[in-house]
Design a protein around this motif. Structure first.
Motif, PDB file in Angstrom:
ATOM      1  N   VAL A  22      70.142 -17.499 -14.166  1.00  0.00           N
ATOM      2  CA  VAL A  22      71.431 -17.261 -13.520  1.00  0.00           C
ATOM      3  C   VAL A  22      71.332 -17.465 -12.017  1.00  0.00           C
ATOM      4  O   VAL A  22      72.187 -18.111 -11.399  1.00  0.00           O
ATOM      5  N   ILE A  23      70.279 -16.938 -11.415  1.00  0.00           N
ATOM      6  CA  ILE A  23      70.092 -17.087  -9.969  1.00  0.00           C
ATOM      7  C   ILE A  23      69.916 -18.559  -9.603  1.00  0.00           C
ATOM      8  O   ILE A  23      70.526 -19.057  -8.644  1.00  0.00           O
ATOM      9  N   THR A  26      73.201 -20.468 -10.055  1.00  0.00           N
ATOM     10  CA  THR A  26      74.153 -20.062  -9.019  1.00  0.00           C
ATOM     11  C   THR A  26      73.877 -20.788  -7.711  1.00  0.00           C
ATOM     12  O   THR A  26      74.799 -21.315  -7.069  1.00  0.00           O
ATOM     13  N   VAL A  27      72.615 -20.847  -7.315  1.00  0.00           N
ATOM     14  CA  VAL A  27      72.256 -21.552  -6.080  1.00  0.00           C
ATOM     15  C   VAL A  27      72.580 -23.037  -6.202  1.00  0.00           C
ATOM     16  O   VAL A  27      73.157 -23.641  -5.285  1.00  0.00           O
ATOM     17  N   ARG A  29      74.782 -24.558  -8.134  1.00  0.00           N
ATOM     18  CA  ARG A  29      76.223 -24.799  -8.158  1.00  0.00           C
ATOM     19  C   ARG A  29      76.861 -24.572  -6.787  1.00  0.00           C
ATOM     20  O   ARG A  29      77.791 -25.289  -6.407  1.00  0.00           O
ATOM     21  N   LEU A  30      76.369 -23.596  -6.052  1.00  0.00           N
ATOM     22  CA  LEU A  30      76.901 -23.370  -4.706  1.00  0.00           C
ATOM     23  C   LEU A  30      76.634 -24.575  -3.808  1.00  0.00           C
ATOM     24  O   LEU A  30      77.452 -24.932  -2.954  1.00  0.00           O
ATOM     25  N   LEU A 110      75.396 -20.594 -18.498  1.00  0.00           N
ATOM     26  CA  LEU A 110      75.860 -19.297 -17.989  1.00  0.00           C
ATOM     27  C   LEU A 110      76.639 -18.542 -19.057  1.00  0.00           C
ATOM     28  O   LEU A 110      76.479 -17.324 -19.218  1.00  0.00           O
ATOM     29  N   THR A 168      76.910 -12.366 -14.531  1.00  0.00           N
ATOM     30  CA  THR A 168      76.933 -13.725 -15.075  1.00  0.00           C
ATOM     31  C   THR A 168      78.341 -14.119 -15.485  1.00  0.00           C
ATOM     32  O   THR A 168      78.770 -15.261 -15.258  1.00  0.00           O
ATOM     33  N   VAL A 171      80.193 -14.897 -12.277  1.00  0.00           N
ATOM     34  CA  VAL A 171      79.741 -16.173 -11.702  1.00  0.00           C
ATOM     35  C   VAL A 171      80.289 -17.348 -12.505  1.00  0.00           C
ATOM     36  O   VAL A 171      80.772 -18.338 -11.938  1.00  0.00           O
ATOM     37  N   HIS A 172      80.230 -17.245 -13.822  1.00  0.00           N
ATOM     38  CA  HIS A 172      80.745 -18.320 -14.683  1.00  0.00           C
ATOM     39  C   HIS A 172      82.235 -18.545 -14.440  1.00  0.00           C
ATOM     40  O   HIS A 172      82.692 -19.687 -14.308  1.00  0.00           O
ATOM     41  N   TYR A 174      83.948 -17.835 -11.771  1.00  0.00           N
ATOM     42  CA  TYR A 174      84.152 -18.376 -10.425  1.00  0.00           C
ATOM     43  C   TYR A 174      83.910 -19.883 -10.399  1.00  0.00           C
ATOM     44  O   TYR A 174      84.727 -20.651  -9.877  1.00  0.00           O
ATOM     45  N   PHE A 175      82.791 -20.318 -10.960  1.00  0.00           N
ATOM     46  CA  PHE A 175      82.464 -21.747 -10.930  1.00  0.00           C
ATOM     47  C   PHE A 175      83.396 -22.559 -11.833  1.00  0.00           C
ATOM     48  O   PHE A 175      83.659 -23.728 -11.544  1.00  0.00           O
TER      49      PHE A 175
END
Length: 205
Positions: A22-23, A26-27, A29-30, A110, A168, A171-172, A174-175
């Motif tokens: 997940v980490i 996340t990085v 995708r950002l 995710l 998670t 985050v999912h 959001y993306f």
């Protein structure tokens, strides 16, 4: 901290792997899920200028100068500009669906982690309670202090699974919204240039 994690049992290992994934995602995708990586506004203005003057070779050259999603779609639109509107739109929609995989990359992972992390925690709860009942059957209530290991495993793995799953899901979501927003903005720019392309074709005809 290590002692705390150790009490959770072996199921803390897959839960920890889920957290690392997940980490990492996340990085990634950002960094990569940004509008500028799919549409270059400077090149878009150049394409608009060439299309406004019906200079299609110049527009194609700009499209090919940078290999990004919007430029590839626009190159297809210019190359097949003589197709009927419905056929061209269908062609671009098909290509967009293929290209959209880049926008949605890793989102399935995710979603899977958000599903399995709490299940791993629940499995840890079951495993911990089995240990509790095994201890009871062997030692009886007189050795109640031996129950702490099983109870700790049950509680810690459940908490760890939920701790991974909840962020998670956020985050999912959001993306996913971010990918939809980029695609929508890109479609608006594409429609704008297609209208300009069609208008110039009609005038030159």
């Amino acid at each position: 901290m290590w002692e705390f994690l150790e009490k959770g049992g072996w199921l803390m290992i897959p839960i920890g792997v889920c957290l690392l994934l997940v980490i990492t995602i996340t990085v990634e995708r950002l960094v990569n899920l940004r509008y500028a990586r799919f549409v270059d506004n400077e090149l878009l203005d150049k394409i608009r200028g060439y299309l406004g003057r019906a200079e299609y070779d110049g527009a194609l050259q700009v499209c090919r100068s940078k290999n990004i999603m919007f430029n590839r779609l626009m190159e297809t639109a210019i190359n097949y500009r003589n197709l009927e509107s419905g056929e061209l739109r269908q062609l671009l929609e098909d290509q967009s669906r293929q290209e959209a995989d880049v926008l949605e990359r890793f989102l399935t992972i995710l979603r899977t982690i958000a599903t399995i992390a709490p299940l791993l925690g629940l499995l840890g709860t079951v495993a911990g309670m089995i240990k509790v009942f095994q201890t009871l059957s062997i030692a009886g209530m007189t050795q109640a202090h031996n129950l702490s290991g099983g109870i700790s495993e049950a509680l810690i793995t459940t908490a760890a699974g939920m701790t991974v799953a909840i962020p998670t899901i956020v985050v999912h979501s959001y993306f996913e919204r971010r990918a939809d927003s980029i695609l929508l903005r890109m479609e608006k720019r594409l429609i704008e240039l297609l209208l300009l392309l069609r208008t110039n074709d009609a005038v030159s005809a």
